[in-house]
Design an enzyme around this catalytic site. Structure first.
Site, PDB file in Angstrom:
ATOM      1  N   HIS A 255       0.819  -1.214   0.000  1.00 34.53           N
ATOM      2  CA  HIS A 255       0.000   0.000   0.000  1.00 34.53           C
ATOM      3  C   HIS A 255       0.857   1.270   0.000  1.00 34.53           C
ATOM      4  O   HIS A 255       1.923   1.322   0.584  1.00 34.53           O
ATOM      5  CB  HIS A 255      -0.973   0.009   1.181  1.00 34.53           C
ATOM      6  CG  HIS A 255      -0.346  -0.199   2.529  1.00 34.53           C
ATOM      7  ND1 HIS A 255      -1.060  -0.661   3.605  1.00 34.53           N
ATOM      8  CD2 HIS A 255       0.908  -0.022   2.983  1.00 34.53           C
ATOM      9  CE1 HIS A 255      -0.277  -0.738   4.662  1.00 34.53           C
ATOM     10  NE2 HIS A 255       0.924  -0.353   4.295  1.00 34.53           N
ATOM     11  N   ASN A 256       0.355   2.281  -0.697  1.00 42.70           N
ATOM     12  CA  ASN A 256       0.969   3.616  -0.788  1.00 42.70           C
ATOM     13  C   ASN A 256       2.275   3.647  -1.581  1.00 42.70           C
ATOM     14  O   ASN A 256       2.931   4.689  -1.632  1.00 42.70           O
ATOM     15  CB  ASN A 256       1.232   4.220   0.598  1.00 42.70           C
ATOM     16  CG  ASN A 256      -0.005   4.278   1.458  1.00 42.70           C
ATOM     17  OD1 ASN A 256      -1.109   4.435   0.952  1.00 42.70           O
ATOM     18  ND2 ASN A 256       0.166   4.145   2.760  1.00 42.70           N
TER      19      ASN A 256
END
EC number: 2.3.1.191
Length: 354
Positions: free
Chosen positions: A258-259
């Site tokens: 994620h991210n």
């Protein structure tokens, strides 16, 4: 190899025309009207095939070559028999790739699973989904509520497009892929079994020793001309977005946390794992089996050797390798030092292990 009906030969391109389209010089102009229909390796290329050679170490293969032409650079051209026309270029690998796209256009995307066109009656398309003209949906695919899909895009059998997902034009979403919470650009290829937009891996310590899940409310943004390999997984962001930049190519079995933000025109080889919130610049190349720590930055144009462990930032343009990854010159020096010490130790013991 016997005739390959999966990828039938082209109806034919003039050798002279092919040379112009791939930016190569045909040295024997009298061969311009030869017909080229397929690509093949040097050792079994026959009339109608085109092949290429990058290294002198394969020169013996020219003895059995009967190709319509061979793509090579000046250093190799002197080895080619007079019976085989030469397409001369300083970038034979690139020229051959261009020839392949012209001769085998069908092989540039995952193949159709059915002969039907349009939206198959066995597919489920939510009434609120919006499909532009020319979208094709194969049997057992699911298009969720409010999803939008651009013209020329094909959703293969068993694929699942989640609620509100946006997919651009001329994309291929292959069999069994799933896409959630994602915005996808134009001319994107997603291979079978890829998983895009599921929860990222985030937990906080619980009050009684367990773990509490951290909410994942971000998205995945995939820009134009990206290709994502089979069974690759890309998690959506926690509160920000996970981003894959334009033209980036990702191999099979890659995990992107994620991210993570990956720049434009990167190449990421199989079995790479990139932990959350890492930022990767433009033109970065990462070899197979690399592990990348979270919350670090890899600069533009950096190269990471296969099987490395990247624990900290990598400056732009640098080549890193090893565990932990360090500048390649340092890594190679360390390897040489360890080999020398091991050799000396064996000599002291008379070549016998303890």
């Amino acid at each position: 190899m016997e005739q390959n009906w999966f990828f039938p030969p082209h109806q034919g391109i003039r050798l002279g025309d092919l040379a112009n389209q791939i930016g190569a010089e045909l040295l024997d102009i009298s061969a311009a009207d030869r017909t080229v229909r397929a690509v093949a390796p040097v050792y079994r290329a026959k009339p109608g095939d085109i092949c290429y050679m990058l290294s002198r170490k394969n020169r013996e293969e020219l003895q059995t070559c009967r190709a319509a032409a061979i793509i090579c650079d000046k250093a190799i051209s002197s080895l080619v028999p007079d019976t085989i026309p030469v397409l001369l270029t300083s970038k034979p690998h690139t020229a051959f790739a261009l020839a392949g796209t012209l001769l085998h256009e069908r092989a540039m995307r995952p193949s159709y699973n059915t002969s039907e066109r349009g939206v198959a009656p066995e597919a489920f398309v939510d009434p609120t989904a919006r499909l532009e003209a020319g979208v094709e949906v194969e049997p057992m695919a699911v298009i969720g509520a409010g999803a939008e899909i651009g013209s020329g895009t094909r959703i293969a059998a068993g694929a699942m497009i989640g609620q509100g997902v946006r997919i651009g034009r001329d994309c291929t979403i292959s069999a069994g892929a799933s896409i959630l919470c994602a915005l996808i650009g134009n001319n994107v290829i997603i291979h079978p079994g890829a998983r895009i937009g599921q929860d990222g891996f985030g937990y906080a310590p619980g009050p009684k020793g367990g773990m509490i899940k951290i909410v994942q409310v971000g998205r995945v943004i995939i820009q134009d001309h990206v290709e994502i390999g089979a069974n690759t997984t890309i998690d959506r962001g926690t509160m920000d977005d996970t981003v894959i930049g334009e033209g980036t190519k990702i191999d099979n079995l890659v995990q992107i946390g994620h991210n993570v933000r990956i720049g434009r025109y990167c190449g990421i080889v199989s079995q790479v794992g990139i932990a959350g919130s890492t930022q990767i610049g433009d033109g970065v190349m990462i070899g197979g089996g690399v592990g990348v720590n979270g919350h670090i930055t890899i600069g533009d144009g950096a190269q990471i050797a296969a099987m490395s462990g990247v624990a900290s930032d990598v400056p732009a343009g640098e080549r890193y390798g090893g565990i932990p990854a360090r500048p390649m010159r340092d890594f190679l020096r360390d390897v040489a030092e360890m080999a020398l010490r091991s050799s000396e130790r064996q000599k002291k013991k008379g070549g016998k292990d303890e």
